[in-house]
Design a protein around this motif. Sequence first.
Motif, PDB file in Angstrom:
ATOM      1  N   GLU A   1      48.048  36.455  -9.886  1.00 32.58           N
ATOM      2  CA  GLU A   1      47.991  35.499 -10.689  1.00 32.58           C
ATOM      3  C   GLU A   1      47.646  34.077 -10.204  1.00 32.58           C
ATOM      4  O   GLU A   1      47.675  33.993  -9.250  1.00 32.58           O
ATOM      5  CB  GLU A   1      49.194  35.706 -11.237  1.00 32.58           C
ATOM      6  N   ASP A   2      47.383  33.315 -11.245  1.00 36.39           N
ATOM      7  CA  ASP A   2      46.961  31.972 -10.776  1.00 36.39           C
ATOM      8  C   ASP A   2      47.841  31.055  -9.809  1.00 36.39           C
ATOM      9  O   ASP A   2      47.693  30.464  -8.912  1.00 36.39           O
ATOM     10  CB  ASP A   2      46.350  31.040 -11.826  1.00 36.39           C
TER      11      ASP A   2
ATOM     12  N   LYS B   1      42.988  36.334 -11.039  1.00 40.49           N
ATOM     13  CA  LYS B   1      42.696  36.425 -12.457  1.00 40.49           C
ATOM     14  C   LYS B   1      42.363  34.971 -12.614  1.00 40.49           C
ATOM     15  O   LYS B   1      43.259  34.105 -12.739  1.00 40.49           O
ATOM     16  CB  LYS B   1      44.211  36.692 -12.997  1.00 40.49           C
ATOM     17  N   ASP B   2      40.950  34.652 -12.654  1.00 41.76           N
ATOM     18  CA  ASP B   2      40.545  33.452 -12.835  1.00 41.76           C
ATOM     19  C   ASP B   2      39.181  33.797 -13.687  1.00 41.76           C
ATOM     20  O   ASP B   2      38.846  34.869 -13.942  1.00 41.76           O
ATOM     21  CB  ASP B   2      40.386  32.700 -11.926  1.00 41.76           C
ATOM     22  N   GLU B   3      38.497  32.651 -13.986  1.00 42.04           N
ATOM     23  CA  GLU B   3      37.277  32.597 -14.673  1.00 42.04           C
ATOM     24  C   GLU B   3      35.920  33.302 -13.970  1.00 42.04           C
ATOM     25  O   GLU B   3      35.325  34.215 -14.366  1.00 42.04           O
ATOM     26  CB  GLU B   3      36.734  31.435 -15.346  1.00 42.04           C
ATOM     27  N   LYS B   4      35.915  33.089 -12.724  1.00 48.06           N
ATOM     28  CA  LYS B   4      34.879  33.707 -11.806  1.00 48.06           C
ATOM     29  C   LYS B   4      34.996  35.303 -11.806  1.00 48.06           C
ATOM     30  O   LYS B   4      34.060  36.034 -12.177  1.00 48.06           O
ATOM     31  CB  LYS B   4      34.972  33.129 -10.589  1.00 48.06           C
ATOM     32  N   THR B   5      36.308  35.842 -11.738  1.00 47.36           N
ATOM     33  CA  THR B   5      36.410  37.332 -11.730  1.00 47.36           C
ATOM     34  C   THR B   5      36.292  38.052 -12.863  1.00 47.36           C
ATOM     35  O   THR B   5      35.500  38.882 -13.074  1.00 47.36           O
ATOM     36  CB  THR B   5      37.930  37.477 -11.212  1.00 47.36           C
ATOM     37  N   LYS B   6      36.704  37.235 -13.944  1.00 49.60           N
ATOM     38  CA  LYS B   6      36.391  37.763 -15.421  1.00 49.60           C
ATOM     39  C   LYS B   6      34.754  37.807 -15.666  1.00 49.60           C
ATOM     40  O   LYS B   6      34.446  38.838 -16.328  1.00 49.60           O
ATOM     41  CB  LYS B   6      37.029  36.808 -16.472  1.00 49.60           C
ATOM     42  N   PHE B   7      34.139  36.749 -15.340  1.00 43.84           N
ATOM     43  CA  PHE B   7      32.753  36.767 -15.497  1.00 43.84           C
ATOM     44  C   PHE B   7      32.028  37.645 -14.589  1.00 43.84           C
ATOM     45  O   PHE B   7      31.138  38.456 -15.095  1.00 43.84           O
ATOM     46  CB  PHE B   7      32.094  35.390 -15.213  1.00 43.84           C
TER      47      PHE B   7
ATOM     48  N   ARG C   1      32.514  41.294 -16.266  1.00 43.21           N
ATOM     49  CA  ARG C   1      31.790  41.463 -17.479  1.00 43.21           C
ATOM     50  C   ARG C   1      30.400  41.705 -16.947  1.00 43.21           C
ATOM     51  O   ARG C   1      29.697  42.361 -17.637  1.00 43.21           O
ATOM     52  CB  ARG C   1      31.790  40.120 -18.558  1.00 43.21           C
TER      53      ARG C   1
END
Length: 50
Positions: A6-7, A18-24, A27
């Motif tokens: 977690e952040d 769990k941050d935006e880079k990992t989610k991008f 995907r």
Amino acid sequence: MKFVKEDEEERRDYIFQKDEKTKFGARFIIIVLVILVAAVIASGIHFEWF
């Protein structure tokens, strides 16, 4: 070892954060894999392998 960090956690033994880079990145990889599978199926149909 933790799989997803977690952040707000302060730890160093994790695989994904769990941050935006990992989610991008997740995907993007999933979309590329779907495109590759579609290309293999399309080429199989075109060359009549199926």
